[in-house]
Design an enzyme around this catalytic site. Structure first.
Site, PDB file in Angstrom:
ATOM      1  N   ARG A 105       2.222   3.127 -14.035  1.00  0.00           N
ATOM      2  CA  ARG A 105       1.550   4.100 -13.181  1.00  0.00           C
ATOM      3  C   ARG A 105       2.121   3.795 -11.819  1.00  0.00           C
ATOM      4  O   ARG A 105       1.840   2.744 -11.246  1.00  0.00           O
ATOM      5  CB  ARG A 105       0.026   3.906 -13.235  1.00  0.00           C
ATOM      6  N   HIS A 126       1.339   3.754  -5.652  1.00  0.00           N
ATOM      7  CA  HIS A 126       0.578   4.856  -5.062  1.00  0.00           C
ATOM      8  C   HIS A 126      -0.626   4.316  -4.304  1.00  0.00           C
ATOM      9  O   HIS A 126      -0.898   3.117  -4.309  1.00  0.00           O
ATOM     10  CB  HIS A 126       0.113   5.830  -6.154  1.00  0.00           C
ATOM     11  N   HIS A 153      -4.792   5.890  -2.627  1.00  0.00           N
ATOM     12  CA  HIS A 153      -5.790   6.964  -2.623  1.00  0.00           C
ATOM     13  C   HIS A 153      -6.590   6.941  -1.324  1.00  0.00           C
ATOM     14  O   HIS A 153      -6.680   5.906  -0.658  1.00  0.00           O
ATOM     15  CB  HIS A 153      -6.799   6.796  -3.772  1.00  0.00           C
ATOM     16  N   GLU A 172     -10.965   2.816  -5.726  1.00  0.00           N
ATOM     17  CA  GLU A 172     -10.674   2.838  -7.168  1.00  0.00           C
ATOM     18  C   GLU A 172     -11.220   1.572  -7.818  1.00  0.00           C
ATOM     19  O   GLU A 172     -10.847   0.464  -7.454  1.00  0.00           O
ATOM     20  CB  GLU A 172      -9.172   2.928  -7.396  1.00  0.00           C
ATOM     21  N   GLU A 213      -6.929  12.784 -10.262  1.00  0.00           N
ATOM     22  CA  GLU A 213      -5.792  11.878 -10.411  1.00  0.00           C
ATOM     23  C   GLU A 213      -4.477  12.599 -10.139  1.00  0.00           C
ATOM     24  O   GLU A 213      -3.457  11.967  -9.852  1.00  0.00           O
ATOM     25  CB  GLU A 213      -5.790  11.282 -11.823  1.00  0.00           C
ATOM     26  N   HIS A 271      -0.978   0.226  -4.476  1.00  0.00           N
ATOM     27  CA  HIS A 271      -1.009  -0.594  -5.690  1.00  0.00           C
ATOM     28  C   HIS A 271      -0.201   0.046  -6.810  1.00  0.00           C
ATOM     29  O   HIS A 271       0.227   1.201  -6.703  1.00  0.00           O
ATOM     30  CB  HIS A 271      -2.451  -0.818  -6.142  1.00  0.00           C
TER      31      HIS A 271
END
Length: 410
Positions: A92, A95, A97, A101, A162, A140
């Site tokens: 993943r 990225h 946010h 999270e 997401e 992360h």
């Protein structure tokens, strides 16, 4: 053996009749308390259940993801959830946010990396049952290890998607190459193969041990880990189950979201209670449950849940969660609050004057004195099950029939 045909008929008051029209019979079997509500249900209550099985699946080369937000479950006002799976070695991508999270590893293993706002780095490997937490803005990544992995992500805003995260490759794809070259202090020619769009979830190779791949950081490592290993936490044990509480008291970096992980034995139930500081967002890991919710003004409704379902309990709404299956019920209670809190009906009545309680309930003081006096977050609903468990306590065959939470958290 075929299931006995179920109809919207209630024996308690001889209400209802047969359903002869078009119907989704499998769904009726999954939701018996919606088809035939307890006679105590009353009024109109918003839908408090949604299954990840009904959510759209986004499939990428390295795995998949699906989400339950307030688009799917409008009753959720605090949190949103994402179910994600990565192949061995898949990423993943790097990225961040604008939301916090919080994550629970459902199966497999993974490596997470991060950088805090003071430039200190973090890297750790986690297994089934472990947690991680990244507050808003913390960059992360997640990479599956040799087993691959599936995990639940919980975000601190109900409308989070997401599909709308800040991705490294997406940013660079929308930045002029001369700017990128100047930033990285390299020539534009070496950047010719930069991705033209986001990579999101993509394949990679299973990495070597942390000791081999970890880089030195002049700012050092984060002082408090972004991960939490559940085998380090002792549960609160009750007569019919266990509760693990993970909040900022034991997981200091989790400053937005807290959780309780609950195991209820067959025939047991999470006692009647409510939460005074935030609504409850539930994720069911294993088993089948009946949840009765009381939301004041005579509003009451009963819902059924099974593994993979999401539930919401409105803030301060009274409720119970009953195991109606034949295996231990395991579920997460998640809250948009750094500190876990609840109010127990049993504890409230046990600490109130005896005569006061007797007068309210139209029972004798002697009856009130028989009510539970100690905290009992998980109690027996089915007393026969309680007796049966005690009589089989040393029977290894019975003890090994079903998965327990401490086996998930090994």
């Amino acid at each position: 053996m075929a299931d006995k045909r179920v109809e919207p008929q209630r024996e308690d008051d001889n209400g209802g009749w047969i359903d002869r029209g078009p119907r989704n019979y499998e769904r009726d079997l999954q939701n018996p308390d919606l088809l035939v509500p307890p006679i105590t249900d009353h009024g109109t209550v918003a839908n408090l259940r949604f299954s990840f099985s009904d959510a759209h699946m986004r499939i990428e080369e390295g795995g998949w993801t699906r989400e339950v937000t307030n688009r799917e479950l409008p009753a959720s006002h605090d949190l949103a959830g994402v179910d994600m799976c990565l192949k061995p070695g898949a990423y993943r991508e790097l990225h961040w946010h604008k939301e916090a999270e919080w994550a629970f590893m459902i199966a497999g293993n993974a490596r997470v990396t991060a950088l805090d706002e003071e430039g200190r780095s973090f890297i750790d490997d986690i297994n089934a049952g472990d947690l991680w937490n990244f507050e808003a803005g913390i960059p992360h990544s997640i990479q599956a290890l040799d087993q691959g992995c599936e995990f639940l992500l919980v975000f601190s805003e109900p409308d989070f998607s997401e599909n709308n995260t800040f991705l490294l490759t997406d940013w660079l794809a929308h930045t002029p190459k001369d700017v990128i070259a100047a930033n990285f202090k390299v020539g534009e020619d070496v950047l010719a193969n930069l991705p033209g769009k986001e990579k999101y979830i993509f394949n990679g190779e299973v990495p070597g041990p942390i000791s081999e791949v970890k880089k030195n950081n002049i700012n050092g490592d984060v002082p408090s880990p972004f991960t939490f290993h559940m085998n380090n936490l002792k549960p609160h044990e009750f007569e019919a189950g266990k509760v693990w509480i993970v909040d900022s008291k034991v997981f200091p970096v989790a400053q937005t979201i807290s959780a309780a992980i609950v195991e209820v034995e067959p025939g047991g139930m999470r006692e009647m209670h409510w939460h005074p500081k935030s609504e409850e967002w539930d994720y069911f890991v294993q088993g089948k449950a009946k949840v009765g919710v009381f939301n004041s003004a005579s509003l009451a409704r009963t819902f059924n849940y099974q593994a993979g379902d999401v539930g919401v309990i409105p803030i301060v709404a009274g409720h119970y969660i009953q195991n109606i299956g034949d295996e231990p019920l395991i579920f997460l209670e998640v809250f948009k609050n750094p500190v876990y809190s609840d109010e127990s009906l049993n504890k409230w009545l046990a600490t109130s004057p005896t005569q006061m309680v007797a007068n309210h309930l139209n029972v004798s003081p002697k009856t009130v004195e028989k009510f539970p006096q100690e905290e009992a977050a998980v109690v027996w609903y089915d007393q026969d099950r309680s007796k049966d468990k005690k009589s089989h306590k040393n029977n290894e065959q019975v003890e090994n029939l079903n998965l327990k939470a401490n086996q998930v958290f090994k």
